[in-house]
Design an enzyme around this catalytic site. Structure first.
Site, PDB file in Angstrom:
ATOM      1  N   HIS A 238      -6.634   3.818   2.578  1.00  0.00           N
ATOM      2  CA  HIS A 238      -6.894   2.500   1.995  1.00  0.00           C
ATOM      3  C   HIS A 238      -6.804   1.396   3.045  1.00  0.00           C
ATOM      4  O   HIS A 238      -6.023   1.472   3.989  1.00  0.00           O
ATOM      5  CB  HIS A 238      -5.997   2.225   0.792  1.00  0.00           C
ATOM      6  CG  HIS A 238      -4.528   2.136   1.073  1.00  0.00           C
ATOM      7  ND1 HIS A 238      -3.902   0.960   1.412  1.00  0.00           N
ATOM      8  CD2 HIS A 238      -3.554   3.077   1.056  1.00  0.00           C
ATOM      9  CE1 HIS A 238      -2.615   1.190   1.584  1.00  0.00           C
ATOM     10  NE2 HIS A 238      -2.358   2.467   1.378  1.00  0.00           N
TER      11      HIS A 238
ATOM     12  N   GLU B 278      -5.260  -0.158  -3.108  1.00  0.00           N
ATOM     13  CA  GLU B 278      -4.294   0.901  -3.400  1.00  0.00           C
ATOM     14  C   GLU B 278      -2.950   0.320  -3.776  1.00  0.00           C
ATOM     15  O   GLU B 278      -2.250   0.822  -4.652  1.00  0.00           O
ATOM     16  CB  GLU B 278      -4.142   1.826  -2.176  1.00  0.00           C
ATOM     17  CG  GLU B 278      -3.328   3.102  -2.451  1.00  0.00           C
ATOM     18  CD  GLU B 278      -1.830   2.971  -2.236  1.00  0.00           C
ATOM     19  OE1 GLU B 278      -1.112   3.890  -2.661  1.00  0.00           O
ATOM     20  OE2 GLU B 278      -1.365   1.962  -1.667  1.00  0.00           O
ATOM     21  N   GLU B 279      -2.554  -0.766  -3.083  1.00  0.00           N
ATOM     22  CA  GLU B 279      -1.189  -1.282  -3.214  1.00  0.00           C
ATOM     23  C   GLU B 279      -0.869  -1.852  -4.597  1.00  0.00           C
ATOM     24  O   GLU B 279       0.285  -2.010  -4.956  1.00  0.00           O
ATOM     25  CB  GLU B 279      -0.905  -2.339  -2.141  1.00  0.00           C
ATOM     26  CG  GLU B 279      -0.937  -1.810  -0.712  1.00  0.00           C
ATOM     27  CD  GLU B 279       0.152  -0.773  -0.416  1.00  0.00           C
ATOM     28  OE1 GLU B 279       0.976  -0.499  -1.308  1.00  0.00           O
ATOM     29  OE2 GLU B 279       0.162  -0.235   0.693  1.00  0.00           O
TER      30      GLU B 279
END
Lengths: 356, 348
Positions: free
Chosen positions: A68, A216-217
């Site tokens: 990512h 993603e985070e």
């Protein structure tokens, strides 16, 4: 490859501005890096950058490799009359690592510098000195003293990241400290793998989709959409994993050990990994004398969570760099592990045994 | 030297309280050329002298403490980790995930460890990790580290300076070396003939750690006729009381206090008005929190005025100052040491 010196690509990637939802600078940089080492590049509808090496024949197996592009960061949610900015975190950041830190605020075009602050220790009462300062009591100072002035530079919704130097430290500069190693390290490994493989693409038994994903985070994963459209048979997720291999931590709780190579997950909070792929990775490592280790703790989660359950299901492997102090401005990886992961990924792709 | 560069050059130097002599040579080569004399004493003070060239000249002392907060190594652990204790009033809330410099036999870099949210056992914990439990990661093995570091080795924050909008700067140790820079900047630009007296700029030690600091010994050796103590002052930020803070970007602060000299303070206020130097008054009835009381009580007593430079986020590695305020401070130092009127009033 000269050990400890060939880190420039990783350094450039880490210093880019790319909080979840604003990965444009990272995507632009990567596109430039890989334009000559793939057959096709495109940006999908969510912003993930997807590069493809392969035959284009529909009957071939498809392998998705993903890392990512986004990093943990901030978003401005209030501009005070006296010019200070209030913020929320974007992704999981422990408030203990925020006070005093340098930040960059803005978007993919404009950026300004700021610093996260709260009142000075001289004005803190005893319990305030001993307790974690809540994010709601912090503010960002960009040097301006009125809302009007601030609005000339940014507005509510501005993004932020840590602003932290990329440095080498420890014996012979073996350790790397930076923001955003999670997961620009994975991006760097993919770029290096593409450079090494592309000249020999005709000998590959499968088609490879290199996916530089968004968001993603925050868990609203761009990797899910990438997997939906690519419909891979296999996936390798290149990540960083939190480790606690520091003084005073019991061996059983260390997760993985820095310097012992990439950590291969058996299971985490959201994925049970494909056992055959795990065995394959360990075999390839052993055969090539590359260090690798099993991640010894069921924690965290990553894009594999979304990828392995996409479509009819995808056999998935996760290979992560053991990273200390994850999601802080001072993440630390061991350069040896970075090289081990580069070597292992390269060897796995060359020795891929699952294609028909 | 350009002002911002002078500030960052001085503030970057290691001067953790008790280790001020570490940077004596660096100070000397950096600013020694602007002075007639530079010397150190038995305590750790550095004295910079600028003479006016007149016989039986009066003596003005400008005091800017030169020490900074920091840490000392208390233990070396397996895996190359260090435990530390604080030197001065260290703010626990800013320590985790911070770059530090370890001033051992070699100067090496370290990172203060933090626990990522993924591995935090009690996510609702309210307490900060105590200093005694924090570790500095050095990236060395213990055996190698023991050759570089020992118990008592000083540790400071990494010198990283950032320019903010509005001509602000942030970084470490503006408390109080930015004030030293302002004074040096002023003195470096004054023609000898314009000085009203000999000027003794005392870069004093131990202010952050000892009640009387190093200033008493430094002043005792000089026996100044009158003095100005310059130290940073807490600037107003959100959630702080107005009466305990000073305005930022509004020039210098002048303390009104029982421990300062009333006549000298009024003369300096008058000087500011005449020379159009921006200042605000701050009431500090019985304590200024600076070197002023110690200097005031030295020898036969020294009439002292207490001047403040507004500073935000004091005692962090990202203290914020306003260059405009530093320029006002520098102007005040210039006018103060050139004022014949003040010399006539206070020379013994």
């Amino acid at each position: 490859m000269t050990k400890y010196t060939d880190i420039e690509l990783l350094r450039q990637l880490c210093l880019l501005f790319g909080p979840s939802g604003c990965e444009d600078n990272v995507a632009d940089f990567i596109r430039e890096q890989i334009s000559d080492t793939c057959d096709e590049i495109y940006t999908d509808r969510l912003g993930s950058l997807i590069a493809y090496i392969g035959s284009g024949k529909s009957d071939r197996q498809r392998l998705m490799i993903s890392a990512h592009m986004d990093e943990v960061g901030f978003m401005i949610n209030e501009i005070c009359d006296d010019g200070y900015l209030k913020f929320e975190t974007l992704g999981g950041i422990d408030p203990s690592v925020l006070c005093g830190k340098n930040v960059t605020l803005g978007d993919e075009v404009n950026k300004i510098k700021g610093v996260i602050a709260s009142k000075a220790i001289h004005h803190k009462k005893r319990d305030e000195r001993l307790n974690i300062t809540p994010v709601s009591d912090m503010y960002i100072d960009i040097g301006l003293s009125s809302r009007e002035d601030v609005l000339k530079y940014l507005d509510i919704g501005a993004y932020g990241t840590f602003d932290s130097e990329f440095i080498r430290f420890g014996k012979d500069g073996r350790k790397i400290k930076s923001k955003a190693l999670d997961d620009r390290l994975g991006c760097a490994v993919m770029i290096e793998a593409m450079r090494a493989l592309y000249p020999e693409r005709d000998s590959l038994p499968m088609d490879i989709y290199f996916c530089f994903t968004v968001r993603e985070e925050i868990g609203i994963s761009g990797a899910q959409v990438a997997a939906n459209t690519i419909k891979p048979d296999f996936a390798i997720v290149l990540e960083t994993t939190a480790v606690a291999d520091i003084a005073g931590v019991a061996d059983s709780a260390k997760v993985a050990i820095q310097g012992e190579g990439g950590a291969i997950s058996l299971m985490d909070r959201s994925t049970i990994y494909d056992r055959e792929l795990v065995e394959f990775a360990l075999d390839v490592a052993k055969k090539n004398s590359v260090k690798a280790q099993i991640k010894k703790y069921v924690s965290g989660g990553n894009d594999a969570s979304h990828i392995h359950k996409s479509g009819v299901g995808v056999r998935t492997l996760a290979l992560s760099a053991p990273t200390r102090y994850l999601h802080s401005p001072a993440c630390v990886v061991d350069a040896e592990d970075y090289y081990s992961i580069l070597s292992l990924v390269d060897a796995m792709l060359r020795e891929w045994k699952f294609a028909d | 030297m350009e002002l911002k560069r002078l500030i960052t050059s001085l503030c970057s130097l290691m001067s953790v309280s008790g280790h001020e002599q570490y940077s004596y040579e660096a100070v000397s080569s950096l600013v020694g050329k602007y002075f007639d004399e530079i010397k150190s004493d038995g305590v750790g003070n550095i004295l910079l002298v600028r003479r006016c060239g007149k016989e039986n000249a009066a003596k003005i002392m400008i005091d800017t403490h030169f020490d900074e907060i920091g840490m000392l190594v208390t233990k070396i652990h397996e895996g190359g980790f260090l435990s530390v204790t604080s030197v001065g009033g260290l703010d626990l809330s800013i320590l985790q995930a911070t770059d530090v410099v370890i001033y051992g036999r070699e100067t090496i870099t370290g990172v203060i460890a933090s626990t990522p949210p993924h591995l935090k056992k009690d996510k609702s914990a309210k307490k900060l990790t105590e200093l005694s439990e924090l570790l500095i990661d050095t990236g060395y093995e213990k055996e190698e580290l023991e050759k570089i570091v020992s118990v008592g080795t000083p540790v400071g924050f990494s010198p990283v300076y950032t320019e903010l909008l509005g001509d602000r700067m942030c970084g470490k140790s503006f408390d109080n070396k930015a004030c030293a820079a302002a004074a040096i900047y002023a003195l470096s630009k004054i023609d000898r003939a314009n000085l009203a007296a000999d000027v003794y700029l005392l870069l004093s030690c131990h202010e952050e750690t000892l009640p009387t600091g190093g200033v008493a010994a430094g002043a005792f050796a000089v026996e100044p006729d009158y003095a100005m103590v310059i130290d940073v002052n807490l600037a107003r930020v959100p959630d702080t009381p107005r009466h305990e803070t000073v305005d930022f970007d509004a020039g210098v602060s002048i303390s009104i206090s029982a421990v300062t000299d009333k006549r000298l303070t009024r003369a300096v206020e008058q000087l500011c008005r005449e020379k159009k130097i921006k200042y605000t008054r701050v009431a500090a009835p019985s304590s200024t929190g600076t070197n002023t009381p110690a200097l005031n009580l030295t020898g036969r007593g020294v009439p002292t005025v207490d001047i403040g430079l507004p500073l935000k986020s004091m005692h962090t590695y990202n203290e914020v100052l306003c260059i405009g305020d530093v320029l006002e401070l520098s102007a005040l130092v210039r006018e103060f040491v050139c004022s014949e009127k003040i010399r006539e009033g206070f020379a013994i």
